[in-house]
Enzyme design. Structure first.
Site, PDB file in Angstrom:
ATOM      1  N   SER A 163     -31.869 -12.615   8.940  1.00 25.80           N
ATOM      2  CA  SER A 163     -30.632 -12.626   8.308  1.00 25.80           C
ATOM      3  C   SER A 163     -30.080 -13.803   8.046  1.00 25.80           C
ATOM      4  O   SER A 163     -30.515 -14.806   8.775  1.00 25.80           O
ATOM      5  CB  SER A 163     -29.386 -11.856   9.112  1.00 25.80           C
ATOM      6  N   LYS A 164     -29.327 -14.291   7.064  1.00 26.83           N
ATOM      7  CA  LYS A 164     -28.927 -15.522   6.652  1.00 26.83           C
ATOM      8  C   LYS A 164     -27.993 -16.252   7.856  1.00 26.83           C
ATOM      9  O   LYS A 164     -27.886 -17.322   7.994  1.00 26.83           O
ATOM     10  CB  LYS A 164     -27.922 -15.232   5.672  1.00 26.83           C
ATOM     11  N   ARG A 165     -27.348 -15.085   8.504  1.00 21.77           N
ATOM     12  CA  ARG A 165     -26.540 -15.895   9.663  1.00 21.77           C
ATOM     13  C   ARG A 165     -27.474 -16.611  10.992  1.00 21.77           C
ATOM     14  O   ARG A 165     -26.962 -17.353  11.439  1.00 21.77           O
ATOM     15  CB  ARG A 165     -25.782 -14.470  10.398  1.00 21.77           C
TER      16      ARG A 165
END
Ligand code: GLU
Length: 515
Positions: free
Chosen positions: A279-281
């Site tokens: 995920s981008k996070r």
């Protein structure tokens, strides 16, 4: 879904091998190119190249609400960046700054193929494999709520499945909004024969009567992907594991049409280091992010190839060029388990490519990352920012320790500005001021003797090592500190080489003047 052992795979695979190998990447233009898309495209490309097949690019833009402007251009540019060239589909026409499609199965953009999908939806309607559904979204919401309450799976309750042809015609005449749904037979077992996972079985009772044509006249992904893979003669459908739950719907559609199935290969998920879904996070996910962080395309390709595959056979080698990957890649050796995107490994691979790349090519890739804003540390810091030869020498000296191109120049800002030497720093261990001053003067004399033509890395190294004799520290430390003003830096020979004769002598003079 139930997984059983691979069987009949070899036979099926051999039959397919006798046909032409055609694979496709089928991204939806919903944002910048994801590293997972690059992995799928790369496996497609390697598989196609290895088997003298063709790679098709198809743009799946049937969900217009999710479309992001410029996403197709971004995709084409990223493919160019990493050096993957497809055979058919949209291409960037740089001369006219336009996207142009090439290939015998055009159009390759689904929104330009709507009449084709309508034709195939009508075929299913005629055969009784599909039906019109007039249920409003309010009714469907209410139905889902009730199903949730009674802990039933959320599936269409088939209210419209039994409408008579006359009633359907009448409601269409009255301009009522409708969708078309596929009519899934109940009580069957649907088998998805997957090259990587073996036979994966699904109960048809759990497969919803999927909408195949939406009220806006667009097909859904499920219908379009099946029709296009069939019409474009795709032999192998290679895609991420997240599409496996959709595969039974596709198998059912192939059967309804009476078409041969392609070979399916669902690639393992990409994971963060904590094993959650990438995920981008938690880090970078777009190809552009990685390129902007100073990763070379060769390194990125090499790294991505190993996300879910390796040559096996006890091979520990990790460095493969694109051509070498084509040689050794084997789709059947792709793993089932999720693959962790380990940035440390990427850094290691990147360092390797940085070390061995042709210096001029490396320079051309690196210079865009050079941060000329070094004044914060040293006055007059930009005096060499546009000097190709100077920057190239810095790169040559730094390349053995660089992990990413963005680090270029950052560790050694002293090359670029006016430094201030300090007596303490110039002094080697217990040396007296006189000893330090003598060492600096001697170093200056040695360097002054070397003429411009001999100011090479090799000659500086041998001359200064000779001059240092056995007492290296007391000679080389003050010289290095005088040239850099830093406790840590590349060797004094390399620093002198980068700085050039004039600048080296002037820095030494400044240091000598302190004593
Ligand atoms: N359009 C789908 C995507 O965005 C492709 C799925 C498939 O390859 O079938 O990834």
């Amino acid at each position: 879904m139930f997984h059983t052992k691979k069987n009949n795979q070899v036979r099926q695979f051999t039959q397919i091998m006798e046909k032409d190998i055609r694979v496709r990447m089928a991204p939806s233009p919903t944002g910048s190119m994801h590293i997972g898309t690059l992995r799928t495209v790369l496996y497609d490309y390697l598989f196609a190249k290895k088997n003298s097949g063709k790679l098709v690019l198809r743009i799946e833009d049937t969900d217009q609400s999710r479309e992001v402007e410029g996403a197709v251009t971004d995709l084409l540019l990223r493919l160019e960046d990493v050096g993957i060239v497809h055979d058919e589909g949209p291409f960037m026409d740089h001369a006219n700054e336009k996207i142009q499609e090439r290939g015998n199965y055009a159009p390759y953009t689904q929104s330009k193929r709507l009449d084709i999908y309508t034709k195939y939806v009508n075929k299913l309607l005629e055969k009784g494999h599909a039906y019109h559904c007039f249920c409003s979204s309010e009714r469907l919401d209410e139905m889902r709520k009730q199903q949730q309450k009674s802990k039933q799976p959320p599936m269409y309750d088939r209210t419209c499945c039994t409408l008579s042809p006359d009633e359907v015609a009448d409601r269409i005449d009255k301009d009522e909004k409708y969708v078309v749904r596929m009519k899934v037979s109940r009580g069957e077992t649907i088998t998805v024969d997957d090259l990587i996972r073996g036979k994966v079985e699904f109960k048809s009772d759990t497969v919803d009567d999927q909408v195949i044509l939406k009220s806006d006249g667009f097909p859904t992904y499920h219908l379009a992907v099946v029709v296009d893979d069939y019409l474009m003669k795709i032999s192998h459908v290679i895609r991420g594991e997240e599409w496996l739950p959709s595969a039974p719907k596709h198998v059912i559609l192939y059967k309804m049409f009476g078409w041969d199935l392609p070979v399916f290969a669902h690639l393992p998920l990409l994971l963060n280091e904590n094993k959650s879904k990438l995920s981008k996070r938690q880090g970078d996910v777009s190809v552009e992010d990685f390129l902007n962080k100073g990763y070379l395309k060769e390194a990125l390709i090499n790294f991505v190839a190993f996300l879910g595959w390796n040559p096996g056979g006890g091979q520990t080698r990790e460095i493969y060029s694109l051509d070498e990957l084509i040689e050794v890649f084997d789709l059947e050796k792709v793993h089932k388990a999720g693959a962790v995107v380990d940035v440390k490994k990427l850094n290691k691979i990147n360092s390797h490519y940085i070390k061995q790349k042709d210096i001029d090519e490396l320079y051309d890739e690196t210079v865009k990352f050079f941060n000329s804003d070094l004044q914060k540390k040293y006055p007059n810091a930009n005096k060499h920012s546009d000097d190709r030869d100077f920057l190239k020498r810095v790169l040559e000296v730094e390349r053995d320790r660089l992990e990413r191109l963005t680090d270029f120049g950052q560790e050694n800002a002293f090359f670029f500005g006016d430094i201030t030497a300090h007596k303490d720093l110039l002094t080697w261990k217990e040396s007296t001021d006189d000893q330090t001053s003598d060492a600096l003067k001697r170093a200056r004399e040695v360097l002054a003797e070397i003429n411009q033509d001999n100011w090479t890395r090799e000659n500086l190294a041998s001359t200064l090592m000779d001059a240092a004799g056995d007492d290296r520290g007391s000679f080389l430390w003050p010289l290095r500190a005088a040239l850099t003003g830093e406790k840590r830096s590349p060797s004094p020979m390399d620093c002198a080489w980068v700085l050039g004769k004039q600048e080296s002598l002037s820095r030494l003079k400044n240091a000598i003047d302190l004593f």
